[in-house]
Structure formats: C-alpha cells, structure tokens
Design an enzyme around this catalytic site. Structure first.
Site, PDB file in Angstrom:
ATOM      1  CB  SER A 151      50.868  34.533  52.731  1.00 19.33           C
ATOM      2  OG  SER A 151      50.951  33.382  52.244  1.00 19.33           O
TER       3      SER A 151
ATOM      4  CE  LYS B  56      53.398  31.502  55.086  1.00 22.23           C
ATOM      5  NZ  LYS B  56      52.403  31.778  53.713  1.00 22.23           N
TER       6      LYS B  56
ATOM      7  CB  SER C 193      55.575  33.575  51.708  1.00 21.07           C
ATOM      8  OG  SER C 193      54.060  33.731  52.070  1.00 21.07           O
TER       9      SER C 193
END
Length: 432
Positions: free
Chosen positions: A75, A78, A139
């Site tokens: 993640s 992102k 997230s």
C-alpha cells in the site's frame, strides 16, 4: 627581430586557443552504485530486508541497506496514486467536491473484509476529498482504485499514468499493476490485462524515498492529512471510524514524543511483509525513512515502527543538520579562477538555501567544485558549477548521485571579460 617573432608566436597560440575554447570536452567520474545501496549499512542493525534514510529536500543519503533491491511495496503504492490525484486537482481535471460513484468491481474490493478498507456502496456518491482521505488514513483500497478510475477513465489507463510518472522521477525499475498495492488478481475485472494474478507492485527503498520526496516537495499539504490519527468517513447517515495504520502518530500505540512523525504511509501484503515510509521534522530539516520487509506476524505486530525508530535514533545521534543560506561560502571552494576576466577569480557561494546533515565525527565539512576554472564574462548569481562535500574523508552522497551530492554554486559578483588587446598582452608578457 626576436621581439617580433615572439609576438608572432603568441598570436598563433592565441588563435589556436580561441579555436579550442568552443570545443571543450566534458567527462564524469564513474559512479559507485554501491554507495547508495549500502551507505553506513554496518552502523545500525535493522531487522528489515531493505531501508534508506534521506534528507527530504536535498536527497542526501544518511543510511542505506539494500536500498536498490526491488521488493513488493504493497500500500505504499498509494502515495503515487495520491500524487496523481493532487496533480489532477492542481490542473483542474477534477475537484475536491466532485462526486463520483464506484463500479461493481470497485465495490467488491471495497467490501472485502480481508483488505484494509472503507466500504463503498453501489449507487452511492463520494467526494474526491473523502476518497483521498480514506486512501491515506485507512489505506482504503476501494477508494484508491476509484480515484484512479476517475482520473484516467480506466484502471489500465491510470496504471499507465503511474508508470509514466515514476519514470519522470528517474525510477526505471518499478513494476506497477494496481493503484492500491494489492496483488493484480485481487482486483477481479479491474486487474491489469495480460499480467499474472499474483503480480505485485515492486520498487526499491530508494525508489520509494524518491516518490515520498517528490510528493512532499510538490504537494506539502499532503502532510495535513497523513498526520491525522483518526477521521470519520460519512456515507448517507452511516459513519466509518477511520484509524491511521501509521501507529507512530500521536494517539496511536507506537507514538513516541522523541519521534513525532507526520506521515507518510504503511504497506502490508504476504509477499511484502510490513513496510513503512515515514517522515519527520528534526532541527529544522525534514527526514524521510523507508523500511521494507519487516516482520509481520499478525495485524498487531509493530516491528516496522520499532525498526523505524531505531533508524531515526541513529540519524539523530550520528548527524547534525546544518542549514546555510543562499550565498553562504564553503570551506575549500570559496572562489574559482576566471580566464580572461577583469579579475583573476570570482567568489562563490551557495545558489540556494541548503541543509547538509553533518556527520557527528568532529570533522569539518569541506567543499570542492566540479571545475577548476571558468571563462569570462561572469554575471552575478550565475550558476558556476556544483559543490561536492566531504566530512573528513567521508563523502556526502545523495539519492541522485552516489558518487557525491551535487550542490549548485553561484557567482557572488560579476566579472567582465577583458578586450582582445589585453588578452594578447597577457599572453605575451604574462599576468592575469
């Protein structure tokens, strides 16, 4: 007669010199890639697969362990999605209050309890700001995918934008398949076509530091969101309590007042282990750290934050950030010779305000310039070349130049060019 022959020889030499000036040859020293990959790696024992610490502004490397090794980033992906979101808002392609609806594949991802998520519902509308906040704080995978869909029109088009963006930053070894960091197959119909379902986004710790560096430089307002420990996500009367996965924030389990971080992003998959790119202000400078492949026994394992604190503690005890204003002169390179100038030399100083993390070794920072002389005329504030710095015999290196960090130098005053008669006179009789 002897005097006239001397003048003739001098004139011939002078003409030859004029011809050579226009054909100058540049060369560069070989770059040691290993310097950026393992800088001071033996000074602190981190239980991670790779790590790096840099100054956010200059890119000065303060620590590196296997920093060039490409690994799954999960993640942390992102941050690239958020960069393109902020860029699209800046260019008025989308707006904060713009409302968008998720597609069926996005809703399926957003409601999968196995992923970090904020649930999105079919037919419901969400603002770009809501999705942006959910992406950074909780997230939320569905929110990140929907941002990409809105910006580019399809997941494939957005992934191609992400790939193009990281290449602009000089990142050549990245593999990107999803906007959120999940393995490709987890996106169902939104999976990147023609790619194995188990394929994951990969970058090196150095690459991730570059992503973080550019995000903070171009959009420092991102820290206003990444520093939030909690925020509510409201959806037609239902409220989802979002908690930041960065447990080092105040109010969360790994907060320590000695390390008051204000960003940036965690990442976790089975392949990636536990990852974290963090940032913190310290003594007027901003530090970026990346740890990848820390232990992840379960959802309560704080290993990545423990390793980050260990890395930050090393930096804080072994370096002292020194900020110098534009125009400041550096020991070892306060002036440069000027060929055919009114004056034999021109004083030099820093082009920009610059922070150098000085190793706590008791040795003086010394600069050298990447050229020995320049040709007149010189204008005041003209960029003359680049400083490279050492602390004793230790080179100061950067994320873009592991052979020595380049710091631009400028002329502190003008230096005009003497006329041809003076130049001839100097050639014949010497002098400056």
């Amino acid at each position: 007669m002897v005097f006239s022959k001397k003048i003739k020889r001098a004139l011939i030499s002078f003409v030859a010199l004029i011809s050579l000036v226009s054909c100058s040859t540049a060369f560069s020293l070989p770059v040691s890639a290993d310097a950026a990959n393992s800088y001071q790696a033996d000074q602190v024992n981190l239980a991670v697969k790779s790590a790096i610490a840099i100054d956010s502004d200059s890119g000065q490397i303060l620590y590196a362990k296997n920093a060039d090794k490409t690994l799954p980033i999960a993640s942390m992906t992102k941050l690239a999605t958020v960069y393109l979101t902020l860029n699209a808002i800046k260019n008025k392609k989308i707006s904060w209050n713009q409302k968008v609806k998720p597609t069926a594949p996005i809703v399926k991802v957003a409601n999968n309890a196995e992923y970090s998520n904020v649930p999105l519902k079919m037919g419901h509308s969400y603002t770009i700001k809501q999705l942006y906040q959910a992406t950074l704080i909780e997230s939320a995978n569905g929110a990140a995918i929907l941002l990409g869909q809105t910006i580019a029109g399809s997941q494939k088009a957005f992934i191609n934008q992400m790939r193009a963006q990281v290449k602009k930053w000089g990142i050549e070894d990245a593999k990107i398949y999803t906007a959120c960091g999940l393995p490709n197959g987890n996106l169902g119909k939104d999976a990147y076509p023609g790619i194995n379902k188990n394929a994951e986004n990969t970058m090196s710790a150095k690459d991730m530091a570059i992503v973080g560096q550019n995000l903070i430089k171009d959009f420092p307002e991102v820290l206003d969101t990444t520093k939030l420990a909690h925020l509510d996500f409201k959806d037609q009367g239902k409220t989802t309590k979002m908690a930041n996965f960065n447990w080092m924030l105040k109010g969360l389990s790994q907060y320590d007042q000695a390390y008051p971080v204000d960003g940036l992003k965690t990442g976790t998959t089975d392949a990636a282990g536990a990852c974290f790119i963090g940032t913190i202000k310290h003594s007027g400078a901003r530090l970026i750290t990346v740890v990848m492949g820390a232990r992840h026994q379960d959802g309560t394992d704080p290993s990545r934050f423990i390793q980050t604190k260990k890395l930050m503690n090393y930096i804080f005890t072994q370096y002292r950030p020194v900020t110098m204003n534009a125009g400041s002169q550096l020991n070892g390179a306060k002036s440069i010779k000027v060929t055919d100038g009114d004056n034999a030399a021109t004083n030099l100083g820093l082009k920009n305000k610059t922070t150098i993390w000085d190793p706590a070794d008791g040795k003086t920072l010394v600069a050298s310039l990447n050229k020995k002389a320049v040709e007149a005329p010189i204008a005041k504030n003209q960029v003359i070349g680049d400083y490279q710095l050492k602390s004793g015999n230790e080179k100061i290196v950067s994320i873009t130049n592991p052979n020595g960090m380049n710091v631009p130098a400028k002329a502190l005053g003008a230096n005009g060019k003497v006329n041809i008669f003076v130049r001839i006179w100097r050639w014949i009789f010497g002098g400056r």
